[in-house]
Motif scaffolding. Structure first.
Motif, PDB file in Angstrom:
ATOM      1  N   PRO A   6       0.814  -1.220   0.000  1.00  0.00           N
ATOM      2  CA  PRO A   6       0.000   0.000   0.000  1.00  0.00           C
ATOM      3  C   PRO A   6       0.849   1.273   0.000  1.00  0.00           C
ATOM      4  CG  PRO A   6      -0.830  -1.582   1.594  1.00  0.00           C
ATOM      5  CD  PRO A   6       0.479  -2.118   1.122  1.00  0.00           C
ATOM      6  N   ASP A   7       0.391   2.257  -0.789  1.00  0.00           N
ATOM      7  CA  ASP A   7       1.123   3.524  -0.870  1.00  0.00           C
ATOM      8  C   ASP A   7       1.167   4.238   0.477  1.00  0.00           C
ATOM      9  OD1 ASP A   7       1.955   3.502  -3.529  1.00  0.00           O
ATOM     10  OD2 ASP A   7      -0.006   4.159  -4.246  1.00  0.00           O
ATOM     11  N   GLN A  12       4.519   6.159   5.009  1.00  0.00           N
ATOM     12  CA  GLN A  12       4.838   6.082   6.429  1.00  0.00           C
ATOM     13  C   GLN A  12       6.266   5.615   6.660  1.00  0.00           C
ATOM     14  OE1 GLN A  12       1.831   3.553   8.091  1.00  0.00           O
ATOM     15  NE2 GLN A  12       0.196   5.078   7.836  1.00  0.00           N
ATOM     16  N   VAL A  13       6.758   4.698   5.864  1.00  0.00           N
ATOM     17  CA  VAL A  13       8.138   4.221   5.989  1.00  0.00           C
ATOM     18  C   VAL A  13       9.108   5.381   5.806  1.00  0.00           C
ATOM     19  CG1 VAL A  13       9.927   2.891   4.809  1.00  0.00           C
ATOM     20  CG2 VAL A  13       7.743   1.813   5.369  1.00  0.00           C
ATOM     21  N   SER A  35      13.167   1.979   2.960  1.00  0.00           N
ATOM     22  CA  SER A  35      13.082   3.274   2.266  1.00  0.00           C
ATOM     23  C   SER A  35      13.763   3.198   0.905  1.00  0.00           C
ATOM     24  CB  SER A  35      13.730   4.368   3.114  1.00  0.00           C
ATOM     25  OG  SER A  35      13.042   4.527   4.335  1.00  0.00           O
ATOM     26  N   LEU A  36      14.897   2.506   0.837  1.00  0.00           N
ATOM     27  CA  LEU A  36      15.596   2.351  -0.436  1.00  0.00           C
ATOM     28  C   LEU A  36      14.713   1.627  -1.442  1.00  0.00           C
ATOM     29  CD1 LEU A  36      18.134   2.630  -2.157  1.00  0.00           C
ATOM     30  CD2 LEU A  36      18.973   0.494  -1.155  1.00  0.00           C
ATOM     31  N   ALA A  37      14.016   0.608  -0.991  1.00  0.00           N
ATOM     32  CA  ALA A  37      13.123  -0.134  -1.879  1.00  0.00           C
ATOM     33  C   ALA A  37      12.003   0.764  -2.401  1.00  0.00           C
ATOM     34  CB  ALA A  37      12.538  -1.343  -1.147  1.00  0.00           C
ATOM     35  N   VAL A  38      11.463   1.610  -1.520  1.00  0.00           N
ATOM     36  CA  VAL A  38      10.387   2.525  -1.930  1.00  0.00           C
ATOM     37  C   VAL A  38      10.900   3.514  -2.967  1.00  0.00           C
ATOM     38  CG1 VAL A  38       8.879   4.392  -1.161  1.00  0.00           C
ATOM     39  CG2 VAL A  38       9.102   2.337   0.231  1.00  0.00           C
ATOM     40  N   VAL A  39      12.044   4.134  -2.687  1.00  0.00           N
ATOM     41  CA  VAL A  39      12.587   5.152  -3.583  1.00  0.00           C
ATOM     42  C   VAL A  39      12.897   4.578  -4.958  1.00  0.00           C
ATOM     43  CG1 VAL A  39      14.631   6.588  -3.982  1.00  0.00           C
ATOM     44  CG2 VAL A  39      13.471   6.668  -1.778  1.00  0.00           C
ATOM     45  N   GLU A  40      13.514   3.422  -4.994  1.00  0.00           N
ATOM     46  CA  GLU A  40      13.851   2.803  -6.279  1.00  0.00           C
ATOM     47  C   GLU A  40      12.586   2.389  -7.035  1.00  0.00           C
ATOM     48  OE1 GLU A  40      16.491  -0.335  -5.101  1.00  0.00           O
ATOM     49  OE2 GLU A  40      18.287   0.879  -5.533  1.00  0.00           O
ATOM     50  N   ARG A 107       5.859   9.944  -3.565  1.00  0.00           N
ATOM     51  CA  ARG A 107       6.969  10.648  -4.200  1.00  0.00           C
ATOM     52  C   ARG A 107       7.261  11.958  -3.466  1.00  0.00           C
ATOM     53  NH1 ARG A 107       9.128  10.084  -9.316  1.00  0.00           N
ATOM     54  NH2 ARG A 107      10.173  11.928 -10.172  1.00  0.00           N
ATOM     55  N   ARG A 108       6.211  12.659  -3.107  1.00  0.00           N
ATOM     56  CA  ARG A 108       6.363  13.919  -2.379  1.00  0.00           C
ATOM     57  C   ARG A 108       7.022  13.672  -1.022  1.00  0.00           C
ATOM     58  NH1 ARG A 108       2.899  16.597   1.254  1.00  0.00           N
ATOM     59  NH2 ARG A 108       3.179  18.869   1.303  1.00  0.00           N
ATOM     60  N   ALA A 109       6.633  12.596  -0.346  1.00  0.00           N
ATOM     61  CA  ALA A 109       7.207  12.268   0.961  1.00  0.00           C
ATOM     62  C   ALA A 109       8.713  12.047   0.851  1.00  0.00           C
ATOM     63  CB  ALA A 109       6.527  11.033   1.538  1.00  0.00           C
ATOM     64  N   ALA A 110       9.153  11.416  -0.217  1.00  0.00           N
ATOM     65  CA  ALA A 110      10.583  11.164  -0.404  1.00  0.00           C
ATOM     66  C   ALA A 110      11.355  12.469  -0.586  1.00  0.00           C
ATOM     67  CB  ALA A 110      10.800  10.250  -1.613  1.00  0.00           C
ATOM     68  N   LEU A 111      10.787  13.394  -1.375  1.00  0.00           N
ATOM     69  CA  LEU A 111      11.459  14.668  -1.622  1.00  0.00           C
ATOM     70  C   LEU A 111      11.431  15.564  -0.380  1.00  0.00           C
ATOM     71  CD1 LEU A 111      10.066  15.363  -5.214  1.00  0.00           C
ATOM     72  CD2 LEU A 111      12.317  14.484  -4.612  1.00  0.00           C
ATOM     73  N   VAL A 112      10.286  15.586   0.300  1.00  0.00           N
ATOM     74  CA  VAL A 112      10.171  16.385   1.523  1.00  0.00           C
ATOM     75  C   VAL A 112      11.158  15.884   2.577  1.00  0.00           C
ATOM     76  CG1 VAL A 112       8.670  16.875   3.501  1.00  0.00           C
ATOM     77  CG2 VAL A 112       7.789  17.138   1.177  1.00  0.00           C
ATOM     78  N   SER A 113      11.243  14.566   2.717  1.00  0.00           N
ATOM     79  CA  SER A 113      12.157  13.987   3.703  1.00  0.00           C
ATOM     80  C   SER A 113      13.592  14.410   3.433  1.00  0.00           C
ATOM     81  CB  SER A 113      12.052  12.459   3.693  1.00  0.00           C
ATOM     82  OG  SER A 113      10.768  12.037   4.107  1.00  0.00           O
TER      83      SER A 113
END
Length: 464
Positions: A6-7, A12-13, A35-40, A107-113
């Motif tokens: 789930p997105d 959350q991760v 997190s690496l798995a999500v980003v990739e 995607r936004r969560a990754a950039l904001v983080s």
């Protein structure tokens, strides 16, 4: 991470990892791998998870991401028709019905983080010139993500007064982080190395440290310090000069003939005055005379006396006001005098046109003894009704509050335009002794806002 994961969990991760990194710089293996798995999986570069990678370096390698950082953290207004959710489950239901793009939110969560981690996780220990410059660049990306311009929230360069509203209280927080980084630098060693000094980006925090330490510098280090101060002065002066030019006040002086140039041509009046020359047969208007707008404004010789508290808490005011005084000194028929004080007062009028030289002659620190400055300012008031006295201070006096206020009250009642200013910063923060604040209000001269554009307007209203 599986495609079907789930997105919401992916988001959350990323945020869990952000919080873990902020409160504990040690790597949490489980969160890092997830997190690496999500980003990739969502097609973003793994470098987003590298604490050492600046946003600049990522954008240089992936220029398509630059536009995604702009306005990244600007809240999206919620339509008024949306029902008020009563529980988390209802929130999810409403979101689904509205077709919320959950993949985009991941995607936004990754950039904001990335941008938050780079700005707010600064570690401890010594700081080098490269690290400071990288942080300043990343802070600029955070300001862009919040819908502003680099430097806007940190308040270093004369920016607009409403920027603090982006995130209330964030400007001072960023300024405090930057000041801490500067304090942790081995600044003298950095300045002694031209290559390292060249990597420094001037900021208010850096200029404050340079001004405090200039007496301990010599040779190459002193030359590099002066170069940084001059760069900062020139940048702030350009911003303030633009603000002064944009503030148009004062009555038109119709005794001075208008300049007969195209930009002053009053086309409407020219047509109206020449209507009698219109030829219906030829359908032409013959013009006998051109009419021009008056643009000259009435000015009278004015004296501007600026008194600046140079104690350690007022360094940003000292920088801004010396530059502002030099700009007004360049206006016609304005006689500018500049006084700086702590427990002693110094007349800096001879260098008022050179803010760089003024700053080199200041000595930050010490207490406040306003009556000493008043004793130096009073002889400069020869025509009270044509004099404006600007006093910039937090008015926390060294046991001499009553004598200073009595002196100010006497000067004000003589006809002098008195303007008390709590501070002159781009962020608008000001802290003023409540005792003085109340008495200034009673006197009819309330402390004006700390935003420098308001001081510019006050001065131009009186001087032009």
């Amino acid at each position: 991470m599986p495609e079907a994961f789930p997105d919401d969990n992916r988001r959350q991760v990323l945020y869990w990892r952000l919080l873990a990194r902020l409160f504990d710089p040690e790597e949490q293996a489980g969160l890092e791998s997830a997190s690496l798995a999500v980003v990739e999986d969502i097609g973003l570069p793994p470098a987003l998870l590298d604490p050492q990678a600046s946003v600049d370096s990522i954008v240089q390698r992936h220029p398509e991401l630059a536009s995604e950082f702009d306005g990244l953290m600007v809240p999206t207004p919620v339509p008024a028709s949306d029902p008020a959710p009563a529980a988390d489950a209802e929130i999810e239901a409403v979101a689904d019905e509205d077709g919320r793009d959950r993949a985009a939110e991941v995607r936004r969560a990754a950039l904001v983080s990335k941008v938050l981690l780079n700005v707010f996780s600064t570690g401890s220990g010594a700081v080098g010139a490269a690290q400071l410059s990288r942080w300043q660049s990343d802070a600029g990306w955070l300001e862009r993500a919040l819908g502003g311009r680099p430097g806007e929230l940190r308040g270093g360069r004369g920016t607009t007064p409403d920027t603090g509203g982006l995130v209330p209280g964030l400007g001072p927080e960023l300024g405090a982080i930057e000041a801490d980084l500067v304090r942790r630098m081995h600044l003298r060693e950095v300045l002694a190395d031209p290559a390292l000094a060249a990597r420094l980006t001037p900021s208010m925090s850096l200029i404050e440290q340079l001004l405090r330490d200039k007496g301990n510098l010599s040779g190459v280090a002193l030359a590099n310090a002066k170069s940084l101060i001059r760069r900062f002065v020139d940048e702030v002066a350009e911003v303030l000069r633009t603000q002064v030019e944009k503030t148009t006040v004062g009555a038109l002086d119709r005794s001075i003939p208008p300049k007969r140039v195209y930009r002053n041509l009053d086309l409407d009046r020219t047509i109206w005055k020449n209507l009698t020359n219109y030829s219906p047969e030829e359908e032409r208007l013959y013009v006998d005379r051109l009419y021009y707008r008056h643009t000259a404004r009435r000015t009278t010789p004015q004296r501007l006396v600026v008194v600046v508290d140079q104690s350690g808490s007022m360094v940003d005011s000292m920088v801004n006001c010396t530059i502002l005084a030099s700009i007004f000194a360049g206006l016609p028929k304005v006689d500018v005098h500049l006084i700086a004080y702590d427990t002693r007062a110094i007349d800096l009028t001879a260098w008022v046109n050179e803010p760089f030289e003024v700053l080199l002659r200041t000595k930050l620190g010490g207490g406040n003894d306003g009556p000493v400055a008043m004793a130096m300012a009073r002889p400069k008031i020869t025509e009270p009704k044509n004099t404006v006295l600007v006093w910039i201070s937090d008015f926390y006096e060294f046991d001499r509050s009553q004598p200073l206020f009595e002196g100010i009250e006497e000067v004000h009642r003589s006809g002098v335009k008195f303007i008390p200013v709590g501070s002159v910063t781009s962020s608008g923060r000001q802290e003023v002794n409540p005792w003085f604040r109340e008495r200034f209000k009673t006197l009819g001269t309330p402390v004006i806002s700390g935003h420098i554009d308001k001081l510019v307007h006050e001065l131009k209203t009186f001087l032009t």
